[in-house]
Write a protein that holds these residues in place. Structure first.
Motif, PDB file in Angstrom:
ATOM      1  N   LEU A  30       0.824  -1.201   0.000  1.00  0.00           N
ATOM      2  CA  LEU A  30       0.000   0.000   0.000  1.00  0.00           C
ATOM      3  C   LEU A  30       0.868   1.265   0.000  1.00  0.00           C
ATOM      4  O   LEU A  30       0.599   2.221  -0.744  1.00  0.00           O
ATOM      5  CB  LEU A  30      -0.927  -0.006   1.211  1.00  0.00           C
ATOM      6  CG  LEU A  30      -1.865   1.195   1.356  1.00  0.00           C
ATOM      7  CD1 LEU A  30      -2.781   1.308   0.144  1.00  0.00           C
ATOM      8  CD2 LEU A  30      -2.678   1.080   2.640  1.00  0.00           C
ATOM      9  N   VAL A  31       1.899   1.272   0.834  1.00  0.00           N
ATOM     10  CA  VAL A  31       2.786   2.441   0.884  1.00  0.00           C
ATOM     11  C   VAL A  31       3.453   2.654  -0.470  1.00  0.00           C
ATOM     12  O   VAL A  31       3.497   3.778  -0.992  1.00  0.00           O
ATOM     13  CB  VAL A  31       3.839   2.267   2.001  1.00  0.00           C
ATOM     14  CG1 VAL A  31       4.881   3.378   1.933  1.00  0.00           C
ATOM     15  CG2 VAL A  31       3.171   2.248   3.371  1.00  0.00           C
ATOM     16  N   LEU A  32       3.963   1.589  -1.063  1.00  0.00           N
ATOM     17  CA  LEU A  32       4.624   1.716  -2.359  1.00  0.00           C
ATOM     18  C   LEU A  32       3.635   2.124  -3.452  1.00  0.00           C
ATOM     19  O   LEU A  32       3.973   2.897  -4.353  1.00  0.00           O
ATOM     20  CB  LEU A  32       5.306   0.390  -2.728  1.00  0.00           C
ATOM     21  CG  LEU A  32       6.568   0.070  -1.916  1.00  0.00           C
ATOM     22  CD1 LEU A  32       7.030  -1.347  -2.201  1.00  0.00           C
ATOM     23  CD2 LEU A  32       7.689   1.070  -2.236  1.00  0.00           C
ATOM     24  N   ALA A  33       2.416   1.603  -3.386  1.00  0.00           N
ATOM     25  CA  ALA A  33       1.411   1.977  -4.382  1.00  0.00           C
ATOM     26  C   ALA A  33       1.136   3.471  -4.354  1.00  0.00           C
ATOM     27  O   ALA A  33       0.944   4.101  -5.396  1.00  0.00           O
ATOM     28  CB  ALA A  33       0.123   1.201  -4.131  1.00  0.00           C
ATOM     29  N   ARG A  34       1.133   4.026  -3.159  1.00  0.00           N
ATOM     30  CA  ARG A  34       0.858   5.454  -3.049  1.00  0.00           C
ATOM     31  C   ARG A  34       2.063   6.296  -3.487  1.00  0.00           C
ATOM     32  O   ARG A  34       1.930   7.493  -3.715  1.00  0.00           O
ATOM     33  CB  ARG A  34       0.417   5.792  -1.626  1.00  0.00           C
ATOM     34  CG  ARG A  34      -0.929   5.139  -1.290  1.00  0.00           C
ATOM     35  CD  ARG A  34      -1.529   5.678  -0.020  1.00  0.00           C
ATOM     36  NE  ARG A  34      -1.791   7.119  -0.105  1.00  0.00           N
ATOM     37  CZ  ARG A  34      -2.838   7.652  -0.718  1.00  0.00           C
ATOM     38  NH1 ARG A  34      -3.729   6.887  -1.323  1.00  0.00           N
ATOM     39  NH2 ARG A  34      -3.006   8.961  -0.730  1.00  0.00           N
ATOM     40  N   TYR A  35       3.220   5.670  -3.606  1.00  0.00           N
ATOM     41  CA  TYR A  35       4.365   6.308  -4.248  1.00  0.00           C
ATOM     42  C   TYR A  35       4.332   6.075  -5.767  1.00  0.00           C
ATOM     43  O   TYR A  35       5.264   6.459  -6.472  1.00  0.00           O
ATOM     44  CB  TYR A  35       5.676   5.735  -3.702  1.00  0.00           C
ATOM     45  CG  TYR A  35       6.077   6.248  -2.338  1.00  0.00           C
ATOM     46  CD1 TYR A  35       6.157   7.607  -2.076  1.00  0.00           C
ATOM     47  CD2 TYR A  35       6.417   5.357  -1.319  1.00  0.00           C
ATOM     48  CE1 TYR A  35       6.562   8.078  -0.827  1.00  0.00           C
ATOM     49  CE2 TYR A  35       6.819   5.813  -0.064  1.00  0.00           C
ATOM     50  CZ  TYR A  35       6.882   7.173   0.170  1.00  0.00           C
ATOM     51  OH  TYR A  35       7.276   7.630   1.408  1.00  0.00           O
ATOM     52  N   ARG A  36       3.304   5.396  -6.259  1.00  0.00           N
ATOM     53  CA  ARG A  36       3.180   4.997  -7.663  1.00  0.00           C
ATOM     54  C   ARG A  36       4.344   4.125  -8.097  1.00  0.00           C
ATOM     55  O   ARG A  36       4.820   4.178  -9.236  1.00  0.00           O
ATOM     56  CB  ARG A  36       3.028   6.213  -8.574  1.00  0.00           C
ATOM     57  CG  ARG A  36       1.717   6.948  -8.340  1.00  0.00           C
ATOM     58  CD  ARG A  36       1.409   7.937  -9.427  1.00  0.00           C
ATOM     59  NE  ARG A  36       0.004   8.362  -9.342  1.00  0.00           N
ATOM     60  CZ  ARG A  36      -0.583   9.150 -10.229  1.00  0.00           C
ATOM     61  NH1 ARG A  36       0.101   9.622 -11.260  1.00  0.00           N
ATOM     62  NH2 ARG A  36      -1.846   9.493 -10.085  1.00  0.00           N
ATOM     63  N   HIS A  37       4.761   3.324  -7.194  1.00  0.00           N
ATOM     64  CA  HIS A  37       5.843   2.376  -7.421  1.00  0.00           C
ATOM     65  C   HIS A  37       5.213   1.071  -7.906  1.00  0.00           C
ATOM     66  O   HIS A  37       4.230   0.602  -7.341  1.00  0.00           O
ATOM     67  CB  HIS A  37       6.561   2.167  -6.080  1.00  0.00           C
ATOM     68  CG  HIS A  37       7.791   1.344  -6.133  1.00  0.00           C
ATOM     69  ND1 HIS A  37       9.036   1.869  -5.900  1.00  0.00           N
ATOM     70  CD2 HIS A  37       7.978   0.023  -6.346  1.00  0.00           C
ATOM     71  CE1 HIS A  37       9.937   0.913  -5.965  1.00  0.00           C
ATOM     72  NE2 HIS A  37       9.314  -0.226  -6.245  1.00  0.00           N
ATOM     73  N   ARG A  38       5.753   0.477  -8.939  1.00  0.00           N
ATOM     74  CA  ARG A  38       5.183  -0.748  -9.474  1.00  0.00           C
ATOM     75  C   ARG A  38       5.505  -1.930  -8.557  1.00  0.00           C
ATOM     76  O   ARG A  38       6.666  -2.158  -8.196  1.00  0.00           O
ATOM     77  CB  ARG A  38       5.699  -1.005 -10.886  1.00  0.00           C
ATOM     78  CG  ARG A  38       5.049  -2.202 -11.564  1.00  0.00           C
ATOM     79  CD  ARG A  38       5.202  -2.134 -13.076  1.00  0.00           C
ATOM     80  NE  ARG A  38       4.682  -3.328 -13.714  1.00  0.00           N
ATOM     81  CZ  ARG A  38       3.383  -3.584 -13.894  1.00  0.00           C
ATOM     82  NH1 ARG A  38       2.481  -2.712 -13.470  1.00  0.00           N
ATOM     83  NH2 ARG A  38       2.986  -4.682 -14.500  1.00  0.00           N
ATOM     84  N   ARG A  73      -9.797  -7.370   3.028  1.00  0.00           N
ATOM     85  CA  ARG A  73      -9.812  -5.904   2.993  1.00  0.00           C
ATOM     86  C   ARG A  73      -8.561  -5.375   2.313  1.00  0.00           C
ATOM     87  O   ARG A  73      -8.610  -4.423   1.518  1.00  0.00           O
ATOM     88  CB  ARG A  73      -9.886  -5.348   4.419  1.00  0.00           C
ATOM     89  CG  ARG A  73     -11.209  -5.528   5.131  1.00  0.00           C
ATOM     90  CD  ARG A  73     -11.150  -4.745   6.439  1.00  0.00           C
ATOM     91  NE  ARG A  73     -12.193  -5.126   7.365  1.00  0.00           N
ATOM     92  CZ  ARG A  73     -12.322  -4.606   8.587  1.00  0.00           C
ATOM     93  NH1 ARG A  73     -11.451  -3.692   9.022  1.00  0.00           N
ATOM     94  NH2 ARG A  73     -13.303  -4.994   9.383  1.00  0.00           N
ATOM     95  N   GLY A  74      -7.422  -5.977   2.656  1.00  0.00           N
ATOM     96  CA  GLY A  74      -6.158  -5.532   2.066  1.00  0.00           C
ATOM     97  C   GLY A  74      -6.133  -5.699   0.565  1.00  0.00           C
ATOM     98  O   GLY A  74      -5.748  -4.794  -0.182  1.00  0.00           O
ATOM     99  N   TRP A  75      -6.564  -6.885   0.083  1.00  0.00           N
ATOM    100  CA  TRP A  75      -6.609  -7.117  -1.357  1.00  0.00           C
ATOM    101  C   TRP A  75      -7.519  -6.097  -2.037  1.00  0.00           C
ATOM    102  O   TRP A  75      -7.198  -5.567  -3.105  1.00  0.00           O
ATOM    103  CB  TRP A  75      -7.129  -8.524  -1.655  1.00  0.00           C
ATOM    104  CG  TRP A  75      -6.201  -9.661  -1.377  1.00  0.00           C
ATOM    105  CD1 TRP A  75      -6.337 -10.609  -0.411  1.00  0.00           C
ATOM    106  CD2 TRP A  75      -4.998 -10.006  -2.079  1.00  0.00           C
ATOM    107  NE1 TRP A  75      -5.312 -11.508  -0.455  1.00  0.00           N
ATOM    108  CE2 TRP A  75      -4.470 -11.166  -1.470  1.00  0.00           C
ATOM    109  CE3 TRP A  75      -4.326  -9.441  -3.157  1.00  0.00           C
ATOM    110  CZ2 TRP A  75      -3.301 -11.770  -1.910  1.00  0.00           C
ATOM    111  CZ3 TRP A  75      -3.144 -10.042  -3.600  1.00  0.00           C
ATOM    112  CH2 TRP A  75      -2.649 -11.196  -2.977  1.00  0.00           C
ATOM    113  N   LYS A  76      -8.680  -5.838  -1.424  1.00  0.00           N
ATOM    114  CA  LYS A  76      -9.638  -4.913  -2.028  1.00  0.00           C
ATOM    115  C   LYS A  76      -9.066  -3.507  -2.117  1.00  0.00           C
ATOM    116  O   LYS A  76      -9.203  -2.822  -3.148  1.00  0.00           O
ATOM    117  CB  LYS A  76     -10.928  -4.900  -1.206  1.00  0.00           C
ATOM    118  CG  LYS A  76     -12.034  -4.026  -1.801  1.00  0.00           C
ATOM    119  CD  LYS A  76     -13.310  -4.124  -0.985  1.00  0.00           C
ATOM    120  CE  LYS A  76     -14.405  -3.253  -1.584  1.00  0.00           C
ATOM    121  NZ  LYS A  76     -15.669  -3.354  -0.780  1.00  0.00           N
TER     122      LYS A  76
END
Length: 319
Positions: A30-38, A73-76
């Motif tokens: 989640l943290v990396l996703a919000r950095y737009r990290h693949r 919840r995490g997957w969603k």
């Protein structure tokens, strides 16, 4: 190998494979996703270690949630981010792939290449197979940690299984938040057992010597402990922290990449959760014997994700 090679993207400085989707892995994703990290999160389709528990506790917003609900919840939440891919598969290997990159081998033969890898698999509890009834009670009335399920077992008759005289002496006080009737069960050969018993008596507890062979229970609800000499002890909650070992893929990675581990076999990491191999991180229970909780694991996952992002920025600046 009858698989396929899967480069993650053209941005070789900004891609991570996370192995495991427990609190550490999901938080890091989640943290990396919000950095737009693949990110590719690879999680085993088999039941997770905490599947026997009726609920996770001590983490705000999730207190009492079933482990399956937490993961759902995490997957969603992660599915809303375009840079995150979720895979259900077993990881067979993590190897270096040249130029500071890694190849993560899946059980179907696929290999995912990435610049960084986060190991977040958790560990395996080694149940005492010689103790009848242990697995039936595990996660309910046999608990590994009073902070996790103590509240759900409060005001019952407790025992703690230890092999250390100091812990045995302190157990009557340490467990008093949940029970006023506590004893320690220790091996007869434990050094210092007489002194531990005297100290426990002074604090309102007791130390009982013996080897447990059977747990008497009704559908996982403990009511008595039986020793190998036939003695029984009425108890309703048993605190028992069994030995642990690494998941097979982590054990193989330790051997193949010469990862540093501590005396207990847990992966050694620095303050950023990086191992001794640059670009390879580890977070959660596999890197800590005594800080195993959803909150501690989530915090470790977030720390690793921040470090991975900073490392990607540094690589970009250097190029």
């Amino acid at each position: 190998m009858n698989g396929r090679y899967r480069p993650m993207s053209s941005n070789t400085d900004n891609e991570t494979v996370i192995v495991g989707a427990g609190p550490a892995g999901l938080t890091a994703a989640l943290v990396l996703a919000r950095y737009r990290h693949r990110v590719v999160v690879v999680d085993s389709p088999h039941a997770p270690r905490n599947s026997a528990s009726g609920g996770v506790h001590g983490h705000i917003g999730l207190d009492g949630a079933a482990p399956a609900e937490m993961r759902s919840r995490g997957w969603k939440e992660l599915s809303r981010y375009a840079t995150v891919e979720l895979l259900e598969a077993d990881v067979e290997s993590v190897r270096t792939a040249g130029s500071g990159r890694f190849g993560v081998g899946l059980d179907n033969g696929d290999i995912i290449e990435a610049s960084t890898v986060l190991l977040a698999t958790g560990v395996i509890d080694i149940h005492p197979t010689q103790v009848d009834g242990f697995s039936a009670c595990w996660g309910h009335t046999v608990i590994h940690c009073p902070f996790c399920l103590g509240e759900e077992n409060a005001d019952r008759r407790w025992a703690i299984v230890v092999d250390n005289a100091e812990l045995a002496a302190l157990s009557a006080v340490a467990l008093r938040a949940w029970s006023t009737d506590t004893v320690a069960i220790c091996p007869e050969s434990m050094p210092g057992i007489d002194g531990a018993r005297t100290a426990a008596h002074s604090r309102g507890g007791d130390v009982i010597a013996g080897t447990i062979r059977r747990l008497h229970h009704r559908q996982g609800s403990l009511y008595a402990v039986e020793f190998d000499d036939g003695r029984t002890l009425e108890r309703e909650t048993l605190v028992w922290t069994p030995p642990q070992r690494q998941q097979p893929v982590v054990a193989r990675t330790i051997d193949e990449l010469n990862l540093t581990v501590d005396d207990g076999g847990f992966v050694s990491v620095d303050d950023t959760r990086c191992t001794n191999v640059p670009g390879l991180y580890a977070a959660g229970d596999l890197a800590s014997r005594w800080k195993q909780s959803i909150t501690a694991s989530a915090a470790a996952g977030a720390t690793a994700a921040d470090a991975i992002h900073v490392s990607a920025i540094q690589r970009a600046v250097r190029t």
